[in-house]
Design a protein around this motif. Structure first.
Motif, mmCIF file in Angstrom:
data_model
loop_
_atom_site.group_PDB
_atom_site.id
_atom_site.type_symbol
_atom_site.label_atom_id
_atom_site.label_comp_id
_atom_site.label_asym_id
_atom_site.label_seq_id
_atom_site.Cartn_x
_atom_site.Cartn_y
_atom_site.Cartn_z
ATOM 1 N N PRO A 238 0.734 -1.243 -0.094
ATOM 2 C CA PRO A 238 0.104 0.128 -0.088
ATOM 3 C C PRO A 238 0.695 1.351 -0.057
ATOM 4 O O PRO A 238 0.993 1.853 0.885
ATOM 5 N N SER B 147 0.486 4.072 -1.293
ATOM 6 C CA SER B 147 -0.535 5.624 -1.120
ATOM 7 C C SER B 147 -0.771 5.576 0.671
ATOM 8 O O SER B 147 -1.228 6.525 0.957
ATOM 9 N N TYR B 148 -0.617 4.486 1.302
ATOM 10 C CA TYR B 148 -0.720 4.414 2.841
ATOM 11 C C TYR B 148 0.557 4.995 3.415
ATOM 12 O O TYR B 148 0.782 5.571 4.360
ATOM 13 N N ARG C 170 2.445 8.056 5.654
ATOM 14 C CA ARG C 170 2.969 7.458 6.814
ATOM 15 C C ARG C 170 4.512 8.101 7.219
ATOM 16 O O ARG C 170 4.820 8.647 8.171
ATOM 17 N N ASP D 94 -1.985 8.845 8.756
ATOM 18 C CA ASP D 94 -2.807 7.984 8.357
ATOM 19 C C ASP D 94 -3.700 8.349 7.222
ATOM 20 O O ASP D 94 -4.711 9.060 7.768
ATOM 21 N N ILE D 95 -3.510 8.099 6.150
ATOM 22 C CA ILE D 95 -4.225 8.715 5.001
ATOM 23 C C ILE D 95 -5.624 8.415 4.914
ATOM 24 O O ILE D 95 -6.775 9.027 4.628
ATOM 25 N N ARG D 96 -6.005 7.187 5.532
ATOM 26 C CA ARG D 96 -7.327 6.750 5.861
ATOM 27 C C ARG D 96 -8.323 7.567 6.666
ATOM 28 O O ARG D 96 -9.396 7.771 6.808
ATOM 29 N N ASN E 206 -9.821 7.227 1.032
ATOM 30 C CA ASN E 206 -9.260 6.323 0.354
ATOM 31 C C ASN E 206 -7.672 6.221 0.465
ATOM 32 O O ASN E 206 -6.889 7.274 0.570
ATOM 33 N N THR E 207 -7.208 4.936 0.270
ATOM 34 C CA THR E 207 -5.626 4.873 0.117
ATOM 35 C C THR E 207 -5.352 4.887 -1.448
ATOM 36 O O THR E 207 -4.801 3.816 -1.847
ATOM 37 N N VAL F 92 -4.128 11.221 -1.627
ATOM 38 C CA VAL F 92 -2.615 11.794 -1.071
ATOM 39 C C VAL F 92 -2.485 13.083 -1.949
ATOM 40 O O VAL F 92 -1.999 13.851 -0.973
ATOM 41 N N LEU G 167 -4.407 -4.048 4.718
ATOM 42 C CA LEU G 167 -5.193 -2.885 5.449
ATOM 43 C C LEU G 167 -6.909 -3.506 5.220
ATOM 44 O O LEU G 167 -7.677 -2.898 4.961
ATOM 45 N N GLY H 259 -8.509 -0.898 0.199
ATOM 46 C CA GLY H 259 -7.264 -0.148 -0.603
ATOM 47 C C GLY H 259 -7.876 0.973 -1.568
ATOM 48 O O GLY H 259 -8.958 1.540 -1.491
#
Length: 195
Positions: free
Chosen positions: A16, A18-19, A23, A29-31, A37-38, A43, A96, A100
């Protein structure tokens, strides 16, 4: 062989980026931000274009690598299996809880390997739509619609045409909430200002 390729492709796709990149760089935590959405678009919206580009490159490469390995190893079928499982891994990563991204960046990597002539057209279409509207989701949906049409126009193999239809349907399905917001006029536009 196909089974092994599929399993490896899934796990490559499930990394992941995009996660992980938000980080590492943004310490977030992009979530828990933006759309939750990751994926690359969230982002970009949350941390800006530079971090978004890094996330995109990671997600893009995890489409390129399985599709390329599959194509070189087992021909067209291998490329399709590798690509398909990479997208599934991206959209449903085991790390995750199977939640995703929407598959666009990873699909772009796959298309570069399997449809290099078509991907050039789709990149231009995406750039124009984003430039004029700033709706990434609209660009992604229109590109998905165009993919199987272009596969037919460019006389791709039956397998590649079938794959392009299934990939297009899957990407559009993943964007169903965006489509509703676009219709309602509530979709969020991309902001390319530095964060």
């Amino acid at each position: 062989m196909i089974f092994l390729l599929g399993v490896c492709s899934y796990f490559i796709g499930s990394i992941p980026f995009s996660y992980l990149i938000p980080r590492w760089i943004g310490k977030i935590d992009i979530r828990r931000h933006g759309s939750g959405n990751t994926g690359t678009t969230n982002v970009v919206r949350t941390l800006g274009l530079k971090v978004g580009v890094l996330a995109f490159l990671g997600d893009f490469l995890k489409g390129v690598i399985p599709a390329l390995i599959g194509l070189l190893w087992l021909g067209e079928l291998g490329g399709v299996v590798g690509g398909a499982l990479a997208v599934i891994g991206h959209c449903h990563p085991v790390w995750l809880k199977f939640k995703g991204g929407k598959g666009v960046a990873t699909s772009a990597g796959i298309l570069l390997v399997l449809f290099p002539d078509i991907v050039v057209i789709l990149v231009v279409v995406q750039a124009l739509i984003i430039g004029f509207t700033r709706y990434m989701s609209l660009a992604s949906i229109i590109s998905a619609v165009l993919l199987p049409i272009l596969a037919i126009v460019f006389s791709k193999s039956t397998l590649f045409i079938l794959f392009s239809f299934l990939l297009a349907i899957y990407v559009i399905f993943r964007h169903r909430s965006n489509l509703k917001r676009l219709i309602n006029g509530t979709e969020t536009k991309l902001n390319f200002k530095k964060k």
